[in-house]
Motif scaffolding. Structure first.
Motif, mmCIF file in Angstrom:
data_model
loop_
_atom_site.group_PDB
_atom_site.id
_atom_site.type_symbol
_atom_site.label_atom_id
_atom_site.label_comp_id
_atom_site.label_asym_id
_atom_site.label_seq_id
_atom_site.Cartn_x
_atom_site.Cartn_y
_atom_site.Cartn_z
ATOM 1 N N VAL A 8 0.833 -1.200 0.000
ATOM 2 C CA VAL A 8 0.000 0.000 0.000
ATOM 3 C C VAL A 8 0.873 1.257 0.000
ATOM 4 O O VAL A 8 1.753 1.412 0.845
ATOM 5 N N HIS A 9 0.595 2.147 -0.937
ATOM 6 C CA HIS A 9 1.290 3.430 -1.013
ATOM 7 C C HIS A 9 0.355 4.540 -0.543
ATOM 8 O O HIS A 9 -0.788 4.620 -0.993
ATOM 9 N N THR A 10 0.842 5.376 0.351
ATOM 10 C CA THR A 10 0.062 6.509 0.836
ATOM 11 C C THR A 10 0.505 7.780 0.123
ATOM 12 O O THR A 10 1.331 7.733 -0.793
ATOM 13 N N GLN A 11 -0.007 8.924 0.597
ATOM 14 C CA GLN A 11 0.413 10.197 0.007
ATOM 15 C C GLN A 11 1.888 10.486 0.262
ATOM 16 O O GLN A 11 2.458 11.405 -0.332
ATOM 17 N N TYR A 12 2.522 9.682 1.126
ATOM 18 C CA TYR A 12 3.950 9.858 1.381
ATOM 19 C C TYR A 12 4.829 9.182 0.322
ATOM 20 O O TYR A 12 6.051 9.330 0.370
ATOM 21 N N SER A 13 4.231 8.442 -0.596
ATOM 22 C CA SER A 13 4.965 8.000 -1.781
ATOM 23 C C SER A 13 4.953 9.189 -2.744
ATOM 24 O O SER A 13 4.056 9.333 -3.576
ATOM 25 N N ILE A 14 5.943 10.030 -2.610
ATOM 26 C CA ILE A 14 5.929 11.347 -3.228
ATOM 27 C C ILE A 14 5.735 11.259 -4.748
ATOM 28 O O ILE A 14 6.439 10.519 -5.435
#
Length: 210
Positions: A8-14
């Motif tokens: 899972v990628h969040t908004q922190y995966s720029i």
């Protein structure tokens, strides 16, 4: 049977992830998911927010990262067959694993940066305790070996599976299969099913959530 997202990628995966941490947990709770992982690309910036949000909603947080693995030494900027790095999912099994993951991600940024923060197999061997590894998406080293194989020769993929199983332990390494309707993924899935049965390395189904 409950399904748990382990990739899972969040908004922190720029510039790569759109999902807000709060939104992810609200949806996971709606679907009755008991746990959720965070595996942002090359960083752990969102881990504290993720952990707090999980605890507030009664969902088990699984702390991880999708690291970039250098083709050779992390200090070496040589590309191998056009590859600057490969993807690999790491999940902390316990507190030792969390500390080792922090160490790996830190070294990736301070010592291995070349387009992306990169680890190598030397430090993976050094800091593998307490970590569970998944072979990642089609950008992983094993899937790339399958896709680049001539005449469907799985020799290189087989060698890599044994190498990663040796690094993390056969109980802590899994072959990751995905289905987003991509032709490449179908080829990788078919090969990994064969190799899983042959080498006794379990499969894990994930969705590359961004």
């Amino acid at each position: 049977m409950a399904f748990v997202h382990l990739h899972v990628h969040t908004q922190y995966s720029i510039l790569d992830g759109l999902s807000s941490i709060g939104g992810l947990f609200e949806r996971a709770r709606e679907l009755g998911m008991p746990a959720l992982a965070i595996t942002d690309h090359g960083n752990m910036y969102g881990v504290i927010d993720f952990y707090k949000a999980a605890k507030a909603r009664g969902i088990k947080p699984i702390i991880g990262c999708e690291v970039y693995v250098a083709p050779e030494d992390r200090f070496d900027r040589t590309e191998i067959d056009g590859a600057k790095y490969f993807h690999l999912i790491l999940l902390a099994e316990n507190n030792t694993g969390y500390k080792n993951l922090v160490k790996l991600v830190s070294l990736a940024g301070t010592e291995g940066f070349y387009y992306r923060p990169r680890v190598d197999k030397t430090i993976l061997r050094q800091y593998h305790d307490g970590l569970i590894a998944l072979s990642a998406c089609v950008a992983g080293e094993i899937p790339r070996a399958i896709l680049n194989a001539e005449h469907d020769d799985l020799t290189r993929a087989r060698e890599l599976i044994n190498e990663y199983a040796d690094i993390f332990g056969r109980d802590n390494f899994f072959l990751e299969i995905q289905n987003h309707g991509l032709e490449e993924e179908a080829k990788v899935r078919d090969a990994l099913k064969i190799l899983s049965a042959e080498l006794n390395i379990p499969l894990v189904a994930t969705n590359d959530s961004h």
